[in-house]
Scaffold this motif. Structure first.
Motif, PDB file in Angstrom:
ATOM      1  N   ALA A 191       0.833  -1.199   0.000  1.00 22.22           N
ATOM      2  CA  ALA A 191       0.000   0.000   0.000  1.00 22.22           C
ATOM      3  C   ALA A 191       0.872   1.255   0.000  1.00 22.22           C
ATOM      4  CB  ALA A 191      -0.931  -0.006   1.213  1.00 22.22           C
ATOM      5  N   TYR A 192       1.928   1.251   0.808  1.00 24.89           N
ATOM      6  CA  TYR A 192       2.888   2.359   0.773  1.00 24.89           C
ATOM      7  C   TYR A 192       3.510   2.467  -0.617  1.00 24.89           C
ATOM      8  CZ  TYR A 192       3.313   3.718   5.724  1.00 24.89           C
ATOM      9  OH  TYR A 192       3.100   4.224   6.982  1.00 24.89           O
ATOM     10  N   ALA A 193       3.916   1.324  -1.168  1.00 26.30           N
ATOM     11  CA  ALA A 193       4.585   1.323  -2.470  1.00 26.30           C
ATOM     12  C   ALA A 193       3.671   1.864  -3.559  1.00 26.30           C
ATOM     13  CB  ALA A 193       5.051  -0.094  -2.818  1.00 26.30           C
ATOM     14  N   LYS A 194       2.399   1.494  -3.530  1.00 22.42           N
ATOM     15  CA  LYS A 194       1.461   1.980  -4.551  1.00 22.42           C
ATOM     16  C   LYS A 194       1.274   3.484  -4.456  1.00 22.42           C
ATOM     17  CE  LYS A 194      -1.147  -2.331  -5.062  1.00 22.42           C
ATOM     18  NZ  LYS A 194      -2.453  -3.008  -4.831  1.00 22.42           N
ATOM     19  N   ARG A 195       1.210   4.001  -3.241  1.00 18.38           N
ATOM     20  CA  ARG A 195       1.075   5.457  -3.075  1.00 18.38           C
ATOM     21  C   ARG A 195       2.285   6.191  -3.621  1.00 18.38           C
ATOM     22  NH1 ARG A 195       0.124   5.211   3.112  1.00 18.38           N
ATOM     23  NH2 ARG A 195       0.678   7.425   3.038  1.00 18.38           N
ATOM     24  N   ILE A 196       3.468   5.618  -3.407  1.00 18.97           N
ATOM     25  CA  ILE A 196       4.681   6.240  -3.933  1.00 18.97           C
ATOM     26  C   ILE A 196       4.741   6.109  -5.447  1.00 18.97           C
ATOM     27  CG2 ILE A 196       7.200   6.063  -3.979  1.00 18.97           C
ATOM     28  CD1 ILE A 196       7.029   5.149  -1.030  1.00 18.97           C
ATOM     29  N   ALA A 197       4.422   4.913  -5.957  1.00 20.31           N
ATOM     30  CA  ALA A 197       4.502   4.666  -7.400  1.00 20.31           C
ATOM     31  C   ALA A 197       3.532   5.524  -8.188  1.00 20.31           C
ATOM     32  CB  ALA A 197       4.244   3.190  -7.687  1.00 20.31           C
ATOM     33  N   ALA A 198       2.475   6.019  -7.544  1.00 20.74           N
ATOM     34  CA  ALA A 198       1.503   6.874  -8.227  1.00 20.74           C
ATOM     35  C   ALA A 198       2.028   8.287  -8.438  1.00 20.74           C
ATOM     36  CB  ALA A 198       0.203   6.916  -7.428  1.00 20.74           C
ATOM     37  N   ASN A 199       3.113   8.642  -7.768  1.00 17.74           N
ATOM     38  CA  ASN A 199       3.675   9.987  -7.888  1.00 17.74           C
ATOM     39  C   ASN A 199       4.651  10.075  -9.057  1.00 17.74           C
ATOM     40  OD1 ASN A 199       2.252  10.966  -5.649  1.00 17.74           O
ATOM     41  ND2 ASN A 199       3.827  10.224  -4.239  1.00 17.74           N
ATOM     42  N   PRO A 201       7.796   9.902 -10.905  1.00 18.42           N
ATOM     43  CA  PRO A 201       9.007   9.169 -10.508  1.00 18.42           C
ATOM     44  C   PRO A 201      10.269  10.025 -10.457  1.00 18.42           C
ATOM     45  CG  PRO A 201       8.239   8.460 -12.671  1.00 18.42           C
ATOM     46  CD  PRO A 201       7.154   9.303 -12.087  1.00 18.42           C
ATOM     47  N   LEU A 202      10.435  10.955 -11.398  1.00 19.18           N
ATOM     48  CA  LEU A 202      11.627  11.800 -11.361  1.00 19.18           C
ATOM     49  C   LEU A 202      11.617  12.692 -10.123  1.00 19.18           C
ATOM     50  CD1 LEU A 202      11.954  12.872 -15.113  1.00 19.18           C
ATOM     51  CD2 LEU A 202      13.147  11.024 -13.916  1.00 19.18           C
ATOM     52  N   ALA A 203      10.451  13.197  -9.783  1.00 18.41           N
ATOM     53  CA  ALA A 203      10.333  14.046  -8.595  1.00 18.41           C
ATOM     54  C   ALA A 203      10.575  13.240  -7.324  1.00 18.41           C
ATOM     55  CB  ALA A 203       8.961  14.703  -8.553  1.00 18.41           C
ATOM     56  N   VAL A 204      10.078  12.013  -7.274  1.00 18.68           N
ATOM     57  CA  VAL A 204      10.276  11.155  -6.110  1.00 18.68           C
ATOM     58  C   VAL A 204      11.763  10.867  -5.915  1.00 18.68           C
ATOM     59  CG1 VAL A 204       9.935   8.810  -5.235  1.00 18.68           C
ATOM     60  CG2 VAL A 204       7.989  10.107  -6.123  1.00 18.68           C
ATOM     61  N   GLN A 205      12.456  10.495  -6.998  1.00 19.31           N
ATOM     62  CA  GLN A 205      13.882  10.197  -6.881  1.00 19.31           C
ATOM     63  C   GLN A 205      14.679  11.438  -6.510  1.00 19.31           C
ATOM     64  OE1 GLN A 205      15.503   7.443 -10.015  1.00 19.31           O
ATOM     65  NE2 GLN A 205      13.390   7.501 -10.768  1.00 19.31           N
ATOM     66  N   ALA A 206      14.292  12.577  -7.071  1.00 18.67           N
ATOM     67  CA  ALA A 206      14.989  13.822  -6.732  1.00 18.67           C
ATOM     68  C   ALA A 206      14.781  14.177  -5.264  1.00 18.67           C
ATOM     69  CB  ALA A 206      14.492  14.954  -7.627  1.00 18.67           C
ATOM     70  N   ALA A 207      13.557  13.988  -4.782  1.00 14.85           N
ATOM     71  CA  ALA A 207      13.266  14.300  -3.381  1.00 14.85           C
ATOM     72  C   ALA A 207      14.107  13.429  -2.445  1.00 14.85           C
ATOM     73  CB  ALA A 207      11.779  14.108  -3.104  1.00 14.85           C
ATOM     74  N   ALA A 239       5.838  17.394 -14.966  1.00 14.15           N
ATOM     75  CA  ALA A 239       5.524  18.656 -14.304  1.00 14.15           C
ATOM     76  C   ALA A 239       4.373  19.380 -14.987  1.00 14.15           C
ATOM     77  CB  ALA A 239       6.761  19.553 -14.256  1.00 14.15           C
ATOM     78  N   ARG A 240       4.157  19.067 -16.254  1.00 14.46           N
ATOM     79  CA  ARG A 240       2.978  19.616 -16.946  1.00 14.46           C
ATOM     80  C   ARG A 240       1.744  18.751 -16.700  1.00 14.46           C
ATOM     81  NH1 ARG A 240       7.208  20.590 -20.593  1.00 14.46           N
ATOM     82  NH2 ARG A 240       6.873  18.642 -21.739  1.00 14.46           N
ATOM     83  N   PRO A 251      -6.777  11.342 -11.965  1.00 14.97           N
ATOM     84  CA  PRO A 251      -5.444  10.920 -11.518  1.00 14.97           C
ATOM     85  C   PRO A 251      -4.403  11.233 -12.590  1.00 14.97           C
ATOM     86  CG  PRO A 251      -7.055   9.166 -11.224  1.00 14.97           C
ATOM     87  CD  PRO A 251      -7.721  10.221 -12.063  1.00 14.97           C
ATOM     88  N   PRO A 252      -3.246  11.718 -12.220  1.00 12.47           N
ATOM     89  CA  PRO A 252      -2.203  12.003 -13.207  1.00 12.47           C
ATOM     90  C   PRO A 252      -1.617  10.730 -13.792  1.00 12.47           C
ATOM     91  CG  PRO A 252      -1.356  12.319 -10.997  1.00 12.47           C
ATOM     92  CD  PRO A 252      -2.825  12.051 -10.849  1.00 12.47           C
ATOM     93  N   GLN A 253      -1.169  10.803 -15.018  1.00  9.62           N
ATOM     94  CA  GLN A 253      -0.519   9.684 -15.700  1.00  9.62           C
ATOM     95  C   GLN A 253       0.951  10.041 -15.897  1.00  9.62           C
ATOM     96  OE1 GLN A 253      -2.192   6.770 -16.346  1.00  9.62           O
ATOM     97  NE2 GLN A 253      -3.851   7.769 -15.223  1.00  9.62           N
ATOM     98  N   PHE A 254       1.743   9.820 -14.894  1.00  5.51           N
ATOM     99  CA  PHE A 254       3.154  10.189 -14.946  1.00  5.51           C
ATOM    100  C   PHE A 254       3.950   9.164 -15.755  1.00  5.51           C
ATOM    101  CE2 PHE A 254       2.011  12.269 -10.789  1.00  5.51           C
ATOM    102  CZ  PHE A 254       2.089  13.553 -11.264  1.00  5.51           C
ATOM    103  N   LYS A 255       4.918   9.659 -16.523  1.00  3.17           N
ATOM    104  CA  LYS A 255       5.727   8.819 -17.398  1.00  3.17           C
ATOM    105  C   LYS A 255       7.196   8.737 -16.975  1.00  3.17           C
ATOM    106  CE  LYS A 255       2.893   9.994 -21.462  1.00  3.17           C
ATOM    107  NZ  LYS A 255       2.920  10.624 -22.804  1.00  3.17           N
ATOM    108  N   GLY A 256       7.581   9.556 -16.047  1.00  4.02           N
ATOM    109  CA  GLY A 256       9.006   9.605 -15.698  1.00  4.02           C
ATOM    110  C   GLY A 256       9.817  10.279 -16.780  1.00  4.02           C
TER     111      GLY A 256
END
Length: 257
Positions: A191-199, A201-207, A239-240, A251-256
């Motif tokens: 459940a934690y992983a799914k919440r993170i994976a929905a964000n 990915p480039l922003a998550v790794q940078a953070a 970011a767009r 829900p956003p569709q992030f591509k990394g």
């Protein structure tokens, strides 16, 4: 006996599968674990990883004493610093890592835990770094991270006595995020992983990278690097997509990208 690797929905699950030895790791298993971390680092399909142990008794008892203390490597390997790097020994993995602690988390298992980002434990989990009881010191970052993650007297008590703490004490001191029943452990980690994976990915790794590197930078340098990274991220498709999805109430569709 193996290091099992499963990938689904952007979530990699790494399982130390040696329950007959309390998921202790010999040289072969350390190599397998190193390969798993490199795959997490390099595979763009992976957005977050979970690490756990096989069975319900042990996360990992660390290095297999029979194979390491009784047969140390040659001194020449002291300078092979890039050989079989691990998450807890120099390998930079900016994708978030969640630990699902299903029992004993001892010595090298504790060192591995301290290199993860979010930690869920079953009630019977036990934690120690008892290498001083065996005539050595904690390796792979054990002496380097403990004071960053626990209050000084608690860290030094664990380091110098080698005594264990239970899950409730670990949670009290902030070593783990939460305790859940054993039958909910992996579901909670996922459940934690799914919440993170929905964000994004480039922003998550940078953070993650900014937060980790902040420990080695003065505050003004950290502010500047943070601003530079944010400026880079503003040029990405994600970011767009984020503001667009918010405005369109979807829900956003992030591509990394």
């Amino acid at each position: 006996m193996s290091i099992d690797f499963d990938l689904a929905d952007g979530i990699a699950t790494i399982t130390i599968n040696r329950p007959e030895r309390m998921n202790a790791m010999d040289a072969e298993h350390y190599r397998g674990l190193s390969e798993a971390w490199r795959r997490v680092r390099d595979d763009n399909e992976i957005r977050v990883a979970i690490v756990t142990g096989a069975g319900e008794k042990s996360f990992s008892a660390g290095a297999d004493i029979k194979s390491f203390l009784t047969a140390p490597t040659g001194l020449d390997e002291m300078w092979l610093t890039q050989k079989d790097q691990l998450l807890n020994r120099g390998l930079e993995v900016w994708k978030p890592v969640i630990a699902a602690v299903n029992g004993y988390c001892l010595a090298g298992g504790m060192t591995l835990l301290m290199a993860t980002d979010i930690r869920i434990a079953a009630p019977h989990a036990t934690f120690n770094i008892a290498e001083v009881k065996r005539g050595i010191v904690p390796g792979n970052g054990g002496t380097q991270r403990i004071l960053e993650q626990l209050p000084y007297p608690i860290a030094m008590e664990m380091l110098l006595t080698g005594d264990a703490i239970d899950a409730a004490t670990a949670a009290q001191h902030g070593l783990i995020n939460k305790i859940v029943p054993m039958d909910e452990l992996m579901a909670t980690a996922r459940a934690y992983a799914k919440r993170i994976a929905a964000n994004a990915p480039l922003a998550v790794q940078a953070a993650k990278e900014l937060a980790v590197r902040a420990r080695d930078m003065d505050r003004n340098t950290g502010f500047r690097v943070e601003a530079l990274v944010n400026r880079l991220l503003q040029c990405t498709e994600d970011a767009r997509e984020g503001p667009k999805a918010f405005a369109e109430k979807r829900p956003p569709q992030f591509k990394g990208a």
